[in-house]
Design a protein around this motif. Sequence first.
Motif, PDB file in Angstrom:
ATOM      1  N   THR A  28      18.786 -13.035 -28.363  1.00  0.00           N
ATOM      2  CA  THR A  28      17.587 -13.279 -27.555  1.00  0.00           C
ATOM      3  C   THR A  28      16.572 -14.155 -28.290  1.00  0.00           C
ATOM      4  O   THR A  28      15.611 -14.614 -27.691  1.00  0.00           O
ATOM      5  N   TRP A  29      16.789 -14.362 -29.569  1.00  0.00           N
ATOM      6  CA  TRP A  29      15.943 -15.332 -30.294  1.00  0.00           C
ATOM      7  C   TRP A  29      16.544 -16.697 -29.996  1.00  0.00           C
ATOM      8  O   TRP A  29      17.311 -17.254 -30.765  1.00  0.00           O
ATOM      9  N   THR A  30      16.170 -17.250 -28.831  1.00  0.00           N
ATOM     10  CA  THR A  30      16.894 -18.379 -28.253  1.00  0.00           C
ATOM     11  C   THR A  30      16.429 -19.733 -28.770  1.00  0.00           C
ATOM     12  O   THR A  30      17.055 -20.744 -28.498  1.00  0.00           O
ATOM     13  N   GLY A  31      15.304 -19.738 -29.468  1.00  0.00           N
ATOM     14  CA  GLY A  31      14.755 -21.023 -29.884  1.00  0.00           C
ATOM     15  C   GLY A  31      13.919 -21.674 -28.809  1.00  0.00           C
ATOM     16  O   GLY A  31      13.446 -22.797 -28.989  1.00  0.00           O
ATOM     17  N   GLY A  32      13.734 -20.986 -27.693  1.00  0.00           N
ATOM     18  CA  GLY A  32      12.938 -21.537 -26.598  1.00  0.00           C
ATOM     19  C   GLY A  32      11.543 -20.965 -26.585  1.00  0.00           C
ATOM     20  O   GLY A  32      10.701 -21.335 -27.399  1.00  0.00           O
ATOM     21  N   CYS A  33      11.349 -20.025 -25.676  1.00  0.00           N
ATOM     22  CA  CYS A  33      10.021 -19.477 -25.441  1.00  0.00           C
ATOM     23  C   CYS A  33      10.059 -17.960 -25.483  1.00  0.00           C
ATOM     24  O   CYS A  33      11.008 -17.331 -25.008  1.00  0.00           O
ATOM     25  N   MET A  34       9.020 -17.387 -26.059  1.00  0.00           N
ATOM     26  CA  MET A  34       8.816 -15.945 -25.936  1.00  0.00           C
ATOM     27  C   MET A  34       7.405 -15.696 -25.438  1.00  0.00           C
ATOM     28  O   MET A  34       6.502 -16.497 -25.693  1.00  0.00           O
ATOM     29  N   ALA A  35       7.260 -14.583 -24.720  1.00  0.00           N
ATOM     30  CA  ALA A  35       5.975 -14.335 -24.086  1.00  0.00           C
ATOM     31  C   ALA A  35       5.712 -12.850 -23.957  1.00  0.00           C
ATOM     32  O   ALA A  35       6.606 -12.017 -24.118  1.00  0.00           O
ATOM     33  N   TRP A  36       4.452 -12.545 -23.697  1.00  0.00           N
ATOM     34  CA  TRP A  36       4.032 -11.191 -23.361  1.00  0.00           C
ATOM     35  C   TRP A  36       3.542 -11.176 -21.921  1.00  0.00           C
ATOM     36  O   TRP A  36       2.780 -12.058 -21.504  1.00  0.00           O
ATOM     37  N   PHE A  37       3.993 -10.160 -21.204  1.00  0.00           N
ATOM     38  CA  PHE A  37       3.531  -9.895 -19.845  1.00  0.00           C
ATOM     39  C   PHE A  37       2.919  -8.499 -19.823  1.00  0.00           C
ATOM     40  O   PHE A  37       3.164  -7.698 -20.734  1.00  0.00           O
ATOM     41  N   ARG A  38       2.178  -8.205 -18.766  1.00  0.00           N
ATOM     42  CA  ARG A  38       1.667  -6.852 -18.609  1.00  0.00           C
ATOM     43  C   ARG A  38       1.652  -6.490 -17.130  1.00  0.00           C
ATOM     44  O   ARG A  38       1.540  -7.360 -16.258  1.00  0.00           O
ATOM     45  N   GLN A  39       1.770  -5.187 -16.905  1.00  0.00           N
ATOM     46  CA  GLN A  39       1.784  -4.688 -15.541  1.00  0.00           C
ATOM     47  C   GLN A  39       0.996  -3.391 -15.472  1.00  0.00           C
ATOM     48  O   GLN A  39       1.354  -2.403 -16.116  1.00  0.00           O
ATOM     49  N   ALA A  40      -0.064  -3.423 -14.703  1.00  0.00           N
ATOM     50  CA  ALA A  40      -0.863  -2.230 -14.456  1.00  0.00           C
ATOM     51  C   ALA A  40      -0.350  -1.547 -13.190  1.00  0.00           C
ATOM     52  O   ALA A  40       0.245  -2.216 -12.331  1.00  0.00           O
ATOM     53  N   GLU A  44       1.213  -6.569  -9.856  1.00  0.00           N
ATOM     54  CA  GLU A  44       2.385  -7.329 -10.255  1.00  0.00           C
ATOM     55  C   GLU A  44       2.378  -7.572 -11.764  1.00  0.00           C
ATOM     56  O   GLU A  44       1.324  -7.538 -12.402  1.00  0.00           O
ATOM     57  N   ARG A  45       3.560  -7.830 -12.296  1.00  0.00           N
ATOM     58  CA  ARG A  45       3.676  -8.168 -13.705  1.00  0.00           C
ATOM     59  C   ARG A  45       3.142  -9.590 -13.904  1.00  0.00           C
ATOM     60  O   ARG A  45       3.572 -10.527 -13.235  1.00  0.00           O
ATOM     61  N   GLN A  46       2.211  -9.728 -14.840  1.00  0.00           N
ATOM     62  CA  GLN A  46       1.552 -11.007 -15.057  1.00  0.00           C
ATOM     63  C   GLN A  46       1.688 -11.471 -16.490  1.00  0.00           C
ATOM     64  O   GLN A  46       1.688 -10.654 -17.422  1.00  0.00           O
ATOM     65  N   LYS A  87     -10.698  -4.239 -23.240  1.00  0.00           N
ATOM     66  CA  LYS A  87     -11.447  -3.763 -22.083  1.00  0.00           C
ATOM     67  C   LYS A  87     -10.582  -2.781 -21.288  1.00  0.00           C
ATOM     68  O   LYS A  87      -9.359  -2.850 -21.354  1.00  0.00           O
ATOM     69  N   PRO A  88     -11.193  -1.900 -20.522  1.00  0.00           N
ATOM     70  CA  PRO A  88     -10.389  -0.974 -19.709  1.00  0.00           C
ATOM     71  C   PRO A  88      -9.406  -1.700 -18.798  1.00  0.00           C
ATOM     72  O   PRO A  88      -8.302  -1.203 -18.561  1.00  0.00           O
ATOM     73  N   GLU A  89      -9.768  -2.888 -18.352  1.00  0.00           N
ATOM     74  CA  GLU A  89      -8.864  -3.635 -17.482  1.00  0.00           C
ATOM     75  C   GLU A  89      -7.657  -4.210 -18.213  1.00  0.00           C
ATOM     76  O   GLU A  89      -6.752  -4.763 -17.593  1.00  0.00           O
ATOM     77  N   ASP A  90      -7.618  -4.079 -19.534  1.00  0.00           N
ATOM     78  CA  ASP A  90      -6.430  -4.458 -20.307  1.00  0.00           C
ATOM     79  C   ASP A  90      -5.376  -3.367 -20.274  1.00  0.00           C
ATOM     80  O   ASP A  90      -4.257  -3.573 -20.750  1.00  0.00           O
ATOM     81  N   THR A  91      -5.720  -2.207 -19.740  1.00  0.00           N
ATOM     82  CA  THR A  91      -4.770  -1.097 -19.654  1.00  0.00           C
ATOM     83  C   THR A  91      -3.577  -1.497 -18.808  1.00  0.00           C
ATOM     84  O   THR A  91      -3.718  -1.915 -17.659  1.00  0.00           O
ATOM     85  N   ALA A  92      -2.377  -1.381 -19.397  1.00  0.00           N
ATOM     86  CA  ALA A  92      -1.158  -1.791 -18.707  1.00  0.00           C
ATOM     87  C   ALA A  92       0.048  -1.475 -19.582  1.00  0.00           C
ATOM     88  O   ALA A  92      -0.096  -1.149 -20.762  1.00  0.00           O
ATOM     89  N   LEU A  93       1.215  -1.636 -18.991  1.00  0.00           N
ATOM     90  CA  LEU A  93       2.460  -1.612 -19.751  1.00  0.00           C
ATOM     91  C   LEU A  93       2.739  -3.049 -20.158  1.00  0.00           C
ATOM     92  O   LEU A  93       2.801  -3.935 -19.300  1.00  0.00           O
ATOM     93  N   TYR A  94       2.851  -3.268 -21.452  1.00  0.00           N
ATOM     94  CA  TYR A  94       3.034  -4.610 -21.982  1.00  0.00           C
ATOM     95  C   TYR A  94       4.509  -4.845 -22.303  1.00  0.00           C
ATOM     96  O   TYR A  94       5.142  -4.039 -22.997  1.00  0.00           O
ATOM     97  N   TYR A  95       5.025  -5.978 -21.804  1.00  0.00           N
ATOM     98  CA  TYR A  95       6.419  -6.331 -21.984  1.00  0.00           C
ATOM     99  C   TYR A  95       6.554  -7.612 -22.807  1.00  0.00           C
ATOM    100  O   TYR A  95       5.791  -8.566 -22.619  1.00  0.00           O
ATOM    101  N   CYS A  96       7.555  -7.624 -23.637  1.00  0.00           N
ATOM    102  CA  CYS A  96       7.959  -8.830 -24.339  1.00  0.00           C
ATOM    103  C   CYS A  96       9.102  -9.466 -23.555  1.00  0.00           C
ATOM    104  O   CYS A  96       9.957  -8.744 -23.013  1.00  0.00           O
ATOM    105  N   LEU A 108       4.811 -19.668 -17.345  1.00  0.00           N
ATOM    106  CA  LEU A 108       4.557 -18.240 -17.589  1.00  0.00           C
ATOM    107  C   LEU A 108       4.788 -17.420 -16.314  1.00  0.00           C
ATOM    108  O   LEU A 108       3.971 -16.578 -15.924  1.00  0.00           O
ATOM    109  N   SER A 109       5.939 -17.661 -15.715  1.00  0.00           N
ATOM    110  CA  SER A 109       6.356 -16.918 -14.529  1.00  0.00           C
ATOM    111  C   SER A 109       7.460 -15.945 -14.912  1.00  0.00           C
ATOM    112  O   SER A 109       8.422 -16.330 -15.574  1.00  0.00           O
ATOM    113  N   ARG A 110       7.345 -14.709 -14.489  1.00  0.00           N
ATOM    114  CA  ARG A 110       8.323 -13.691 -14.858  1.00  0.00           C
ATOM    115  C   ARG A 110       9.730 -14.075 -14.424  1.00  0.00           C
ATOM    116  O   ARG A 110      10.703 -13.671 -15.056  1.00  0.00           O
TER     117      ARG A 110
END
Length: 126
Positions: A28-40, A44-46, A87-96, A108-110
Amino acid sequence: QEPLVESGGGSVQAGGSLILSCAASDYTWTGGCMAWFRQAPGNERQGVASILLKSGTTLYADSVKGRATISRDTDNHSVYLQINSLKPEDTALYYCAAARSDFSCILLSRNDFAYWGQGTQVTVSS
């Protein structure tokens, strides 16, 4: 071997900081892109932030711009996300997430990310 494993979530008071870690497997270390998403809950996951693995170029969502830093450790196949002034609005499940295409970092689209971790919970109390 799990494709991506997140750690570092937890409960923190508003104004505090957290550092999330994401360990990638060899495939999965593809040499391309890695990102963090979150979903409250109920949302939707953003995308939160992305990093091009070769150049280190970063991109941030407006919601965390100026408060977050995404970084990579190429030797250890890891990506990190530090968020300050939480901030409280940062509360979410964070995904790599990981993608082979550099363009995934820009959009940055899921839907463009093939590999995902299980997520780590961040809870910010006021």
